[in-house]
Design an enzyme around this catalytic site. Structure first.
Site, PDB file in Angstrom:
ATOM      1  N   ASP A 142       0.824  -1.212   0.000  1.00 30.12           N
ATOM      2  CA  ASP A 142       0.000   0.000   0.000  1.00 30.12           C
ATOM      3  C   ASP A 142       0.857   1.261   0.000  1.00 30.12           C
ATOM      4  OD1 ASP A 142      -2.214  -1.576   0.063  1.00 30.12           O
ATOM      5  OD2 ASP A 142      -2.911  -0.975   2.051  1.00 30.12           O
ATOM      6  N   ASP A 197       4.893  -9.130   9.130  1.00 28.23           N
ATOM      7  CA  ASP A 197       5.088  -7.696   8.919  1.00 28.23           C
ATOM      8  C   ASP A 197       6.484  -7.437   8.374  1.00 28.23           C
ATOM      9  OD1 ASP A 197       2.562  -7.060   9.699  1.00 28.23           O
ATOM     10  OD2 ASP A 197       3.094  -6.327  11.697  1.00 28.23           O
ATOM     11  N   ASP A 199       9.074  -5.841   9.342  1.00 29.00           N
ATOM     12  CA  ASP A 199      10.264  -5.836  10.196  1.00 29.00           C
ATOM     13  C   ASP A 199      10.598  -7.208  10.757  1.00 29.00           C
ATOM     14  OD1 ASP A 199       7.834  -5.558  11.545  1.00 29.00           O
ATOM     15  OD2 ASP A 199       8.777  -4.767  13.339  1.00 29.00           O
ATOM     16  N   ASP A 290      -6.296  -7.707  14.365  1.00 26.97           N
ATOM     17  CA  ASP A 290      -5.843  -9.055  14.697  1.00 26.97           C
ATOM     18  C   ASP A 290      -6.567  -9.605  15.928  1.00 26.97           C
ATOM     19  OD1 ASP A 290      -4.647  -7.193  16.372  1.00 26.97           O
ATOM     20  OD2 ASP A 290      -2.612  -7.613  15.702  1.00 26.97           O
TER      21      ASP A 290
END
Length: 559
Positions: A142, A197, A199, A290
């Site tokens: 995105d 994610d 990281d 989540d």
């Protein structure tokens, strides 16, 4: 992650509990005189008389009510530690059975302006030990900056090398991360979906260690434990690591072992694809999509597993503004989820113990605004309780202190002892600073909680990734910083208020309270000053952050 307010509340209460030791109005240097004046002089013993309908009652009643509420959350911490050890035999380790034929897996990588870590992520994911013909990798991008070009080029390179990877870019960011995940599911072909994610750096054996747990047909989600790539980068990251370890060891561990509901953490976990659809899909009406989906899936009967032995390294925020952004999002999102989920939870057929645990889990951040109330009442309470004696402290203050402060200290010490049995005792050095950091987050998280209570919507403020691991390493991602608002200045002012409390305590020889008041001062000044100045020195050295509002950048970082 609801330990911060309890730390703050208990510390404040200890201050009031020690206030009855006040005696004289002038500092004396003679220790014998001090002890005689405070513990042997009964001149004012019967001077103060409690009156039911008085200003003192009106002020102290809410003070003690708030303390009682917060102490219940402290007792809940004791309960989690007890549950963790009580149901130790229920911990999940090796899968009880294996698939005869490996299933197809889709890996979703939601990213947003992650140009400095996307290469590390793709390298780790493409190195996972799993048959390529049974794998599908979706890069859900995105981004609004040059990450688009970087990610697209890397995907093409890995695809040319034979990896089953696709690049999906959206321009509207509808639903933020939840929207990106839901959009990816429209074309996903995997029976299971793993999510990482930007990281995170999953180890090569991650998929193989997780997927076989789904051979049990009732398992809908498996969560693994986060570890920390840059734990030793700074003092701040050390404290952050301890806080997260407490969550992943004792909160997840206790809930999973005792059979109550716990949540997927948004990354480093795997879902059975059909479970997501049956539970209503990814929804973006809360900032913790989540946790929202986790509760909806468990309410309809799916079983979750937590694998504490399976680690997935990730990057901790290295700047105070980034850490605040993360904590603010979690605080607001959990309150939003509590408003949405708890009515469904209480109407469901879930066991009573699961409903009670859900209440404690999802409402814990209400403690932040309660702590603001407690802070406002602190100084008046110290003054009013000037002449109260040891009986009040023994039967009121001391039990509440044990129910709050000691429970938090034991919570984090226990988690470190589980993970680092040979040098866990070093955690004692970090406890005062852990308390101070929690205190400093009060204002930011109170705003977040109040926005959730009153239904004020906000964008999903992602936590920036700086790709630093070692001490002294310079961040490349200075462009993701943003000007701060007035919150750091408010934190500095509140710190000054508690500095005045220290002056009052010293002037009245209430020396026992001073060390605890210092934690408040350090907490507010530390978060305020770091928010204002962390990164500025680097900006001056390197030519700086991109502060041009017209330039491409993510949603604002900081507060």
């Amino acid at each position: 992650m609801h330990s911060f307010p309890l730390l703050m509340a208990s510390t404040a209460h200890l201050l009031s509990g020690c206030a009855q030791t006040l005696g004289l109005l002038f500092v004396k240097s003679d220790l014998k005189h001090y002890l005689r004046a405070h513990y042997g002089d009964h001149t004012f013993q019967d001077l103060y008389h409690w009156q039911l309908f008085s200003f003192d009652t009106l002020l102290l009643t809410p003070y003690f009510l708030v303390m009682v509420v917060l102490s219940f959350y402290g007792l809940h911490r004791y309960h989690l530690v007890w549950q963790y050890y009580r149901f130790k035999k229920n911990a999940s380790h090796e899968p009880p059975q294996h698939f005869a034929k490996l299933p197809r897996i889709t890996i979703q990588l939601p990213i947003f302006n992650e140009q400095f870590v996307i290469d590390r992520l793709l390298e780790a994911v493409c190195a996972l030990d799993y048959p390529r013909e049974l794998l599908e990798i979706q890069v859900l991008d995105d981004s609004t900056d040059e990450t688009q070009n970087v990610a697209a080029a890397m995907v093409e390179r890995y695809k040319a090398a034979g990896h089953p990877i696709v690049y999906l870019h959206r321009t509207n960011r509808s639903g933020f991360k939840a929207g990106a995940l839901q959009e990816g599911l429209k074309t996903a072909t995997g029976e299971f979906v793993a999510i990482f994610d930007a990281d995170f750096v999953p180890p090569p054996d991650w998929l193989m260690r997780v997927v076989h747990h789904f051979a049990e047909p009732e398992v809908g989600m498996v969560q693994t434990r986060w570890t920390h790539l840059n734990r030793d980068y700074s003092f701040l990251t050390q404290v952050e690591a301890i806080l997260l370890d407490g969550h992943f060891v004792l909160e997840h561990g206790a809930r999973a072992r005792s059979g109550v509901f716990f949540n997927f953490n948004g990354t480093a976990g795997m879902w059975r694809t059909k479970v997501i659809g049956e539970a209503g899909g990814w929804q973006h009406d809360t900032l913790t999509e989540d946790t929202d989906l986790s509760y909806r899936a468990q309410i309809i009967g799916w079983k979750f597993k937590y694998l504490m032995d399976v680690e997935c390294p990730a990057e901790l925020p290295i700047e105070m503004t980034a850490f605040k952004t993360q904590q603010q999002r979690w605080a607001k999102g959990l309150i939003q989820t509590s408003k949405k989920i708890l009515p469904q939870m209480f109407r469901s057929n879930a066991p009573r113990k699961a409903k009670i645990e859900a209440w404690y889990h999802l409402t814990a951040n209400i403690s932040y605004p309660l702590m603001v109330v407690l802070s406002v009442l602190l100084m008046p309470a110290m003054i009013i309780r000037f002449y109260q004696g040891w009986w009040e402290m023994l039967f009121i203050d001391f039990p509440l202190f044990l129910a709050s402060t000691f429970s938090i200290s034991s919570f984090y010490l226990t988690s470190q002892r589980v993970l680092f049995p040979k040098h866990w005792y070093k955690t004692f050095l970090y406890l005062p600073f852990l308390m101070s950091l929690g205190i400093g987050l009060t204002i930011t998280n109170t705003i977040a909680v109040m926005e959730a209570i009153f239904g004020i919507q906000s964008a999903f403020k992602r936590t920036p990734k700086y790709r630093v691991q070692k001490k002294g390493e310079k961040s490349q991602a200075s462009k993701y910083r943003k000007r701060l608002g007035l919150i750091p200045f408010a934190e500095l002012l509140v710190g000054c208020y508690f500095a005045a409390c220290i002056w009052y305590a010293i002037a009245n020889e209430n020396y026992f309270t001073v060390p605890f008041l210092v934690l408040f001062v350090v907490g507010y000044w530390y978060t305020g000053l770091l928010s204002l100045f962390q990164g500025r020195f680097e900006r001056w050295r390197s030519g700086g952050a991109n502060l041009d509002d017209a330039s491409p950048k993510p949603f604002p970082v900081g507060v």
